[in-house]
Structure formats: C-alpha cells, structure tokens
Design an enzyme around this catalytic site. Structure first.
Site: not given
Ligand SMILES: Nc1ncnc2c1ncn2[C@@H]1O[C@H](COP(=O)(O)OP(=O)(O)OP(=O)(O)O)[C@@H](O)[C@H]1O
Ligand SMILES: CCCCCCCCCCCCC/C=C/[C@@H](O)[C@H](CO)NC(=O)CCCCC
Ligand SMILES: [Ca+2]
Length: 582
Positions: A130, A163, A189-190, A233, A532
């Site tokens: 991505n 893309e 995670d996405g 994340t 997620d």
């Molecule tokens: N080429 C693309 N253009 C736009 N969106 C995309 C593309 N490829 C993947 N995606 C989408 O982008 C979203 C976010 O991507 P990704 O999980 O890689 O990064 P992030 O959101 O920064 O990280 P995290 O999920 O760990 O918070 C995904 O849900 C995916 O479906």
């Molecule tokens: C005063 C200090 C307060 C600090 C609070 C901290 C609490 C943190 C708990 C973190 C839990 C993460 C769980 C993971 C979620 C992922 O599947 C998901 C996809 O990347 N992230 C979010 O939804 C992103 C959502 C993030 C939520 C914070």
C-alpha cells in the site's frame, strides 16, 4: 541423509570447531592450545541462507567466488526492541574450509538441515504494497529493506503496488493463487484486514461454505500471511511479533515461522460478515475511528488528536450485550499471564480445536440461530450504558499501549476478551484509558468488567435505533455541504472516494449519528463499531471467535526482558531454541 557434520573451519586467521547436529549449528573459537573460547549457537531453523563464496548483501549483493569459502546468514537478536519483543537482524559469517570437498559438504548438509527443520519456508510469495499507508513509505521499505533479504533466501515474489482500497482483498478473492506459499502485505492493519478478508473468503468459497452464517465452522486458510509493518498503528504486527520492524518481520517470513491466530467473525442481520483480530469496539473506539477519518492528512497522529476530541465529548451509549463465556478452567483474562512465543495455553488449544480435524462446518442456517457452541454453556446478558464495549481476540498491544487492550489475551486459544466499560465520570474513564499506557491493571476499576468469551451479541435497546434513524432522516435533509462532507468521509475503505453525490447508504446511515454529533454538537445515542480500524455499516451484531483460523509468518512475542537479562549469550540463544521447540 545424516545431517550431522563436524570439522575445523577458519574465519580470517582464527580457527573454529563447527558442529552441525541437525537441530543446531554452532561454532566455537579454539585457541592455539586447543582450548574452547566463545561459542555461537544458532538453531538451524533460524539460518536464513547458505551461499558458496564470500557473500555480502549490503549495500548490494556481491559474491567473491572462492572455492573453499561459504557464507552463512542467520537470525541475530538485538537488544533495541523496547521492553518486550526482540529485534531481529541478519547475522553473517564467512567460513573458509580446508578443501573444496569439505566446503561442498558443509553447504549440502546445512541446506538439507534447513529443509528438514523448517518445512514452511516460503518459495513464492504474493506481495501487496500500500503506497499510502502510514507515513507513505511502503514502497521504499519493501525495496530497500525486504526485497534483498527475500532474494538472499531464494524467495521469488510477485509484487503488486495497490492502486485502490480493497484491491488486495479482491485479488485474493478472484485471481489464481496457484504456486504461492503465502501472501504478504506492506502496510498497516487496514492492509492486513484486506488480506484477512480475501483469504478467509476465498477459502470458504473453495470449501463450499457460507461465510455469512454465524453457525458455520469456517475452514482454516491454507496460505500464510506475512506483515511488513508500514502503517499507522501496526497492532497486528506488534502483538504477534513484539516489535514493529520490517527487517524482523521479513526474517520471520524467510524462516517460515508459523503463528496461528484466532479470528472473530462479525455478522449483521442482513447477511454481511466482517472479520476482526484486534479490536472490535463500540463507543469510544468507534467514535475515535470515525473522528480520525476526517483527519487522515495528519497521518498516524490522527488517532491521538481524535482520541482527545472524543474523550472531551464525554459520551456513553445504551446497549444490550450477550456473551457466551469460555471455559474458566482453561485461562482467565485476569490471570496475569502473557501469551509469549511457545505459549502453552495456545498449544493446548490446538489439540482442543482440531482434535481429528474432520469437522468442516454445518450447512447454511438462518441468521442469529443458536450456535453449535451453545451447548457448551449459557449465554449471559447485560444491559445498560457503556463508555465502550470492546472485543479482542489477542492482547492488541501496540506502541500506544505496550501491553494492549487485554494483556493476558491469547493469540490462538479460540477465545476473545470482552471488555465492558460502564458509564462513569470523566476522570474514571481517563484513568481507565491511561492505564493502557502503563503496567497498571486497567481491569481493576469498579466500572470495568472483562470476560473471556467464545461469542458475543450486541444490540441497542428497542426503539433507540429507530428513534435515532428518524432523527437523522429529518436531520440529514437539512445538513449543509460542510456537514455532508463530514458524513461522507466516514468509511475507511471509501475514504479515497468523494461520496457527496451518493445516495444515503446503510453504511452512512450507521455512521451519521456520531458524525452529526460532532459536527453539530448534537449528542448521538448510537455509536459505530470499529472493526480493526474499519467502521462497520451496522450496529446490531453477532460475533463468533474462530480458533486459529489463519496463520501468520510470526512466532508470538519473544520475552525480550528475560533474554536480555540472561548473562550468557548462549543462554539467550538457548531460551530462543527452547521457545521454538515448544
Ligand atoms: N492504493 C490505495 N489507495 C487508497 N487506499 C488504499 C490503497 N491501498 C490500500 N488502501 C487502503 O488504505 C487503508 C489504510 O492502509 P494501511 O492499513 O496500510 O495504513 P494505515 O491506516 O496508515 O495503518 P493502520 O491500519 O496500521 O492504522 C486500508 O484500509 C486499505 O484498504
Ligand atoms: C490519557 C492517555 C490515553 C491513551 C489511550 C490509549 C488507549 C490505547 C489502546 C490502543 C488499542 C489499539 C487497538 C488496535 C486497534 C487497531 O485494530 C485499529 C487499526 O489499526 N486501530 C484503531 O482503530 C485506532 C484506534 C486507536 C484508539 C486510541
Ligand atoms: Ca484469543
């Protein structure tokens, strides 16, 4: 073929006694009086590659082809991984032999030992990058850090730079996957979630199973998933490897590590299904995600900003939660244990989950019918106002929360942890959130409950949802373009599209209450589900945990603290070996 071998080898002008026992390869420096000095012991399963000649891979691959030399690349643990988990780096040692015949013997024996002791090493991988995930460095991370390692290990990769959102998922659902041993995502995670949905869907299609039916026992996926972290994340990577580091993850893939993972299927009344491994959260976590989608431009910081905004909005929501408790004799979310590499709770679960592995699931039955698991216990029902309702199949540790949402949850025990945070005063809720960032027990608060479960149902008390939608019906016709924009940016996967002209879809309807709340300062009575990192287009759900449905190229978190504290390097390697043998 007998895999054992022992001989003298030289590194520069130092003599070593090298021994291959089948399971381990070790070399001990020997001084002029034939006394042993330092020993390095590497499990054969952690040898990344064996090459003839004197080989370097950085800054680019070079081979000095001498006929008495060979190079061994192996996993070397490094201490920079924070308090938990260990960073892996590529170790390299170039040996000289007394003759070419001996050199050929060594390379042949080592390669045969690799095949025998790590049969899951991939030969062919399908890689999705991505380019827009996290800090937008996916391509760079793959080409500079990962591709050279894959090449060294003789892995051929078919690379697709995505893309659009959902391209990887659709590819896995429809295209020919013959010849691939595993699928890798470079992203967050996405992206992992796309692979998860694609592979699970494809496996059920091929098995002739209906994945929308919560009563069906889903078929485990045959392809392994590798995650090269390049997201915001990277929770799945953190919680299964212990560190977020592309080189460490690439090495786990190369050596064919295998970590089973529980998956929660989330069903709604209209036969849609989504999957979650880390966070299925209603209330606070749903609201944070919805808010954060408006601030994607902030990158990873958007979650901190949105967390603060949502915390200040001080919301709670009514809900009816029903859950099917897991067997309390097996483990508990409050037992203060941690699921680490070689976890015995997970190993025992494998036996329980797949006793003779002939069960392929029932035929389609009507929605929200009783699960087959119902006979294993009684559903418990609670109703009230919650700050948040969360379900996680694993600890969900990440950089923000090093021990995670549920520190004692297991990656592969066939259960999830349901965390109910009842409505409380703002300072109480802040204390709960803050404890996620430390080692303090976030469940040791009077308004928090945690239950180890096999299944969950959630709904909003009757009248509440309808009432909410009625409010929105009248409301949405009056909202101005700015407000509409805010509503439109809610879907994570649709975030790249401009939805302003689209008809009101069910997804938007579900998210609207919250967003209107933020835009118009009107407090909504219904939140959204964060699955997620994706907002679900439905509120009423039925969830079921499927034990060990997928396998990752990982081994769980290595106990970095224990290993670092051990005085001897050999001891450190020994612990790792023991873990890998368990
Ligand atoms: N080429 C693309 N253009 C736009 N969106 C995309 C593309 N490829 C993947 N995606 C989408 O982008 C979203 C976010 O991507 P990704 O999980 O890689 O990064 P992030 O959101 O920064 O990280 P995290 O999920 O760990 O918070 C995904 O849900 C995916 O479906
Ligand atoms: C005063 C200090 C307060 C600090 C609070 C901290 C609490 C943190 C708990 C973190 C839990 C993460 C769980 C993971 C979620 C992922 O599947 C998901 C996809 O990347 N992230 C979010 O939804 C992103 C959502 C993030 C939520 C914070
Ligand atoms: Ca679990």
């Amino acid at each position: 073929m007998d895999l054992g071998l022992e001989s003298s080898l030289w590194v520069g002008n130092k003599r070593y006694r090298a021994v291959l026992t089948g399971w381990h390869f070790k070399w001990t420096e020997v001084d002029k009086k034939n006394r042993d000095k330092k020993t390095v012991l590497v499990p054969v399963a952690e040898v990344a590659g064996v090459e003839e000649g004197r080989v370097e891979i950085l800054p680019q691959k070079s081979v000095e082809d001498t006929d008495k030399d060979f190079t061994v690349f192996y996993v070397k643990r490094s201490s920079g991984g924070g308090s938990y988990g260990l960073l892996w780096r590529l170790g390299r040692i170039q040996f000289s032999c007394a003759s070419r015949v001996l050199r050929d013997q060594w390379t042949k024996h080592l390669r045969a030992a690799l095949k025998t002791h790590s049969p899951l090493r991939p030969h062919r991988l399908l890689v999705f990058i991505n380019p827009f995930g996290g800090k937008k460095k996916g391509r760079q991370i793959y080409h500079s850090l990962v591709a050279p390692l894959f090449e060294l290990a003789g892995i051929s990769s078919h690379v697709i730079v995505t893309e659009r959102a959902n391209q990887a998922r659709d590819h896995l659902l429809k295209k020919d996957l013959t010849g691939f041993d595993g699928v890798v995502c470079v992203g967050g995670d996405g992206m992992f979630s796309e692979l998860l949905h694609g592979l699970i869907g494809r496996t059920q299609q091929e098995a002739g199973l209906c994945e929308n039916d919560p009563a069906v026992a889903l078929q485990p996926c045959p392809l392994h998933i590798g995650i090269i972290p390049a997201g915001s994340t990277d929770c799945v990577c953190f919680a299964t490897v212990g560190v977020v580091d592309p080189v460490t993850s690439a090495l786990h893939i190369i050596i064919g590590d295998s970590q089973p993972l529980d998956v929660c299927s989330v069903h709604d009344v209209s036969a849609q299904v989504r999957y979650s491994v880390s966070l299925l959260g209603y209330g606070f976590y749903g609201d944070v995600l919805a808010e954060s989608e408006k601030h994607r431009w902030m990158g990873p910081l958007r979650y901190d900003y949105s967390g603060a905004v949502v915390y200040l909005s001080n919301r709670s929501y009514s809900g009816i939660v029903q859950y099917l408790p897991a067997d309390p004799l097996l483990s508990s979310p409050r037992d203060k244990t941690r699921c680490l590499a070689g976890c015995s709770v997970c190993s025992r679960s494998t036996e329980r989950l797949f006793p003779h592995s002939s069960d392929s699931g029932s035929l389609y039955s009507s929605h929200f019918s009783q699960f087959s698991t119902d006979s294993e216990g009684e559903w418990v029902s609670v109703e009230g106002r919650f700050r948040c309702v969360s379900l996680t199949c694993m600890s969900s540790s990440c950089a923000r929360s090093p021990l995670g949402l549920s520190p004692s949850a297991h990656l592969a025990d066939g259960t999830g942890d349901l965390i109910l945070v009842w409505d409380t005063h703002p300072l109480g809720f802040l204390k709960f959130l803050y404890r996620h960032t430390s080692t303090q027990d976030q469940f040791d608060l009077p308004f928090v409950e945690v239950h180890r479960v096999k299944a969950v149902r959630f709904s909003v008390p009757s009248g509440r949802e309808e009432q909410e939608y009625e409010e929105i019906g009248g409301f949405s016709s009056e909202i101005d373009e700015g407000q509409r924009e805010c509503v439109d940016t809610v879907s994570r996967n649709g975030s790249q599209q401009h939805l302003a002209q689209r008809a009101m879809t069910s997804e938007r309807k579900a998210a609207t209450p919250f967003l209107c709340g933020l835009c118009c300062k009107k407090s909504p009575s219904v939140s959204v589900w964060n699955c997620d990192g994706e907002i679900l287009p439905f509120t009423k759900i039925v969830c079921k945990i499927h034990g060990q449905l997928v396998r990752l190229y990982a081994r769980g978190i290595e106990d970095g603290a224990a290993i670092r504290n051990s005085e001897e390097r050999d001891e450190c390697q020994r612990i790792c070996i023991l873990n890998s043998l368990k």
